[in-house]
Design a protein around this motif. Structure first.
Motif, PDB file in Angstrom:
ATOM      1  N   GLU A 139       0.807  -1.217   0.000  1.00  8.56           N
ATOM      2  CA  GLU A 139       0.000   0.000   0.000  1.00  8.56           C
ATOM      3  C   GLU A 139       0.844   1.273   0.000  1.00  8.56           C
ATOM      4  O   GLU A 139       0.444   2.295  -0.551  1.00  8.56           O
TER       5      GLU A 139
ATOM      6  N   SER B 110      -7.356   2.033   2.878  1.00  7.63           N
ATOM      7  CA  SER B 110      -7.413   0.928   1.924  1.00  7.63           C
ATOM      8  C   SER B 110      -7.258  -0.418   2.621  1.00  7.63           C
ATOM      9  O   SER B 110      -7.971  -1.377   2.320  1.00  7.63           O
TER      10      SER B 110
ATOM     11  N   SER C 228     -10.443  -1.450   4.559  1.00  8.65           N
ATOM     12  CA  SER C 228     -11.562  -1.908   3.730  1.00  8.65           C
ATOM     13  C   SER C 228     -11.478  -3.402   3.454  1.00  8.65           C
ATOM     14  O   SER C 228     -12.464  -4.024   3.067  1.00  8.65           O
TER      15      SER C 228
ATOM     16  N   SER D  18      -3.622   1.724  -4.312  1.00  2.74           N
ATOM     17  CA  SER D  18      -4.604   2.809  -4.399  1.00  2.74           C
ATOM     18  C   SER D  18      -4.121   4.062  -3.664  1.00  2.74           C
ATOM     19  O   SER D  18      -4.392   5.189  -4.091  1.00  2.74           O
TER      20      SER D  18
ATOM     21  N   ASN E 291      -4.300   7.296   3.718  1.00  2.00           N
ATOM     22  CA  ASN E 291      -4.930   6.624   2.576  1.00  2.00           C
ATOM     23  C   ASN E 291      -4.631   5.133   2.574  1.00  2.00           C
ATOM     24  O   ASN E 291      -5.483   4.306   2.245  1.00  2.00           O
TER      25      ASN E 291
END
Length: 601
Positions: free
Chosen positions: A408, A556, A559, A415, A552
């Protein structure tokens, strides 16, 4: 011999020039050349580039004069100037009778050092200038230019010519010459200083930093010497890719600059123009021996027959306070070569070399097996991690294992990375391949370069700046990772510093990771009164961007994380009370993902 029609002067180097800039105890010299009659120019003046902050510059620039059009000339005149903001200060000159020079160069190139003279007879000037003279007929001159063409030195031409090449530097010796009268205490302090040094190799927009690894220390004959055995290979694909260059940047674009540092302080530097470096056209094999110099000033034969040119350069001193009045010098060899092939598989897992041996330089194209990895919920944490940098931006628990956190924060397909690129309006993104290289502390260090253009909001400055990231993965395993960025830019004063960012994630053995992100501003040369402002702005911008990136990434990761694991992470962070598990699960994404939320961001 036929009547010479062309005089070619190669301005090679200068040494021990005067220090015209009191604040830096240095100068910014350049050389002008002209043919003269009774001291007055009869030809158009030609000039070298400026060698910024260097009293021992290397120019290696060639200039031609058509003698058939300048029959009245009676001397060749070379003048050295120090470039200043508003004008240029005269530093010294060499004026030599033309007839005598043509006679000396009639059979072979004539080369020697000349002491600089003042403007008027009897005036003194500091320093010496080294140049070489050659004479040619018209046909010989055309043949000479065909065999040894002048390399175009603008960044676009350099990029077109060298983007597929690599620079190989072999460090062999670093010495410090002690001045007479140096006390035992001063010599001991100098030995201590020289034991913990690093070097920066700068070319174009790329800066490569590494610790100096000595095989021992030698003293005697008024000098302290560090024998070195280090080979560094640097890809040139991003060195000249930038579209924005200021005047100083253009002067230095093609110079290989070597800076010796102690901690964050630059001690000394030297430079070598890249057009002076030999080129190896055929790729070497993994078994090719490292080029080693036979001695000071000798060329070293490489394995494919191409010679790596050897230099012994006196360094321009930056820190008189630390170094005293003695000069430093460095011996090294340099060559340009095609992209090195991957070493044998055995070399990828080789143990660190023993003292006195040449450490292998490991380069590999396919790092997939090393970069992918997988998370282990029960993995033991890393045995040791580096300390944080100056400013800790994030120190928190992530609801995922180290491998997921790595993807990540670092993978270009993540993302969080895509969101950051879009939000910051970054353009011209170029991501280089990972390659493996030998590192002082880590057996499998991976390196790559990432470049992009970002908008600027600085009054009276360009609207955008090019940014170069030197990215390094020092450790990546189930128990955690250590990742570092070294970021440089061509924004105003960007050549004075680079920003270092460090990401360390350690498994907690329960499926989560402890993440620490820190930042530091490193100055490579003086920024004057703007230093504190630059540092403050760089730290603030870096802190904001890193907090947003981590937020961020957490969003991600959350989720794709089970509510029970989120609750467990929040409990261990002290954010969720045991008595309210349901409410905590519902509130978790907002609490952990948004910057400035109650939990650590």
């Amino acid at each position: 011999m036929a009547t010479p029609e062309w005089l070619v002067i190669e301005v090679l180097e200068a040494r021990a020039l005067g220090a015209f800039d009191i604040s830096t105890s240095s100068s910014d010299p350049f050389v002008t050349l002209s043919l003269a009659k009774r001291g007055k120019d009869v030809s158009e003046s030609q000039r070298t580039r400026v060698a910024h902050r260097n009293r021992h510059p290397m120019f290696s620039e060639r200039f031609a004069f058509n003698l058939s059009k300048l029959k009245d000339a009676d001397s060749i005149k070379l003048e050295v100037f120090d470039q200043d903001y508003l004008s240029s200060d005269f530093m010294g000159k060499v004026e030599y009778p033309l007839d005598e020079l043509l006679k000396l160069a009639s059979k072979a190139p004539y080369s020697r050092w000349f002491a600089l003279a003042g403007k008027r007879p009897g005036d003194k000037a500091e320093g010496e200038l080294h140049f070489q003279a050659s004479v040619f007929t018209e046909q010989e001159y055309m043949e000479h230019n065909t065999k040894a063409p002048v390399l175009k030195r603008d960044p676009a031409s350099l990029h077109q010519r060298l983007a597929e090449m690599w620079l190989e530097v072999n460090l062999q010796r670093l010495g410090h010459n002690l001045v007479p009268g140096t006390s035992v205490q001063q010599a001991d302090a100098m030995k201590q200083l020289l034991q913990d040094l690093s070097m920066e190799v700068c070319l174009g927009k790329v800066i490569t930093v590494f610790p100096l690894r000595s095989t021992g220390m030698e003293t005697g004959a008024g000098a302290i010497v560090l024998p070195l055995k280090q080979k560094i290979q640097i890809p040139l694909e991003n060195c000249f890719a930038s579209k924005a260059w200021d005047k100083k940047g253009l002067d230095e674009a093609a110079d290989i600059r070597l800076y010796v540092k102690s901690g964050n302080e630059v001690l000394a530097k030297t430079q070598v123009p890249i057009w002076d470096v030999p080129v190896q056209t055929a790729p070497s094999t993994p078994s090719t021996p490292t080029a080693q110099a036979a001695g000071s000033g000798d060329a070293a034969a490489a394995g494919d027959g191409v010679e790596a040119k050897a230099y012994t350069r006196t360094l321009q001193t930056y820190s008189w306070k630390l170094l005293g009045e003695g000069n430093m010098d460095v011996t090294f060899t340099v060559k340009l070569l095609p992209k090195p092939p991957p070493p044998p598989q055995a070399a990828l897992t080789a143990s660190p070399s023993t003292a006195g041996e040449q450490p292998p330089v490991m380069v590999a194209d396919d790092m997939t097996s090393i970069l992918q990895g997988s998370d282990d919920r029960e993995a033991a944490p890393l045995a040791s991690v580096p300390p944080p940098l100056d400013l800790v931006v994030v120190d928190t628990l992530m609801a995922a294992g180290p491998q997921a956190v790595y993807r990540e924060l670092i993978s270009e397909d993540a993302s969080a990375i895509k969101t950051m690129i879009a939000d910051a309006h970054l353009t011209n993104l170029k991501i280089g391949p990972w390659s493996m290289k030998q590192h002082e502390q880590y057996a499998k260090a991976l390196f790559r370069t990432v470049s992009y253009t970002k908008p600027l909001n600085i009054p009276f400055a360009p609207k955008s700046a090019d940014v170069m990231e030197d990215q390094r993965v020092y450790v990546k395993e189930a128990g955690g990772f250590v990742f570092e960025k070294r970021i440089s830019t061509n924004a105003p004063k960007g050549d004075c510093f680079f920003v270092q960012q460090q990401f360390v994630a350690v498994s907690d053995g329960k499926g989560s990771s402890k993440l620490n992100v820190s930042i530091k501003v490193n100055f490579v040369k003086s920024a004057g009164l703007l230093k504190s402002t630059i540092q403050g702005v760089a730290l603030k911008e870096g802190e904001t961007n890193l907090k947003t990136l981590v937020a961020n990434a957490r969003q991600s990761l959350l989720s794709n994380t089970a509510p029970s694991q989120i609750q467990e992470v929040l409990k261990r962070e002290g954010v969720v009370p045991d008595a309210a598990p349901v409410a905590a699960e519902a509130a978790a994404p907002a609490a952990v993902g948004a910057p400035g939320a109650a939990g650590p961001a």
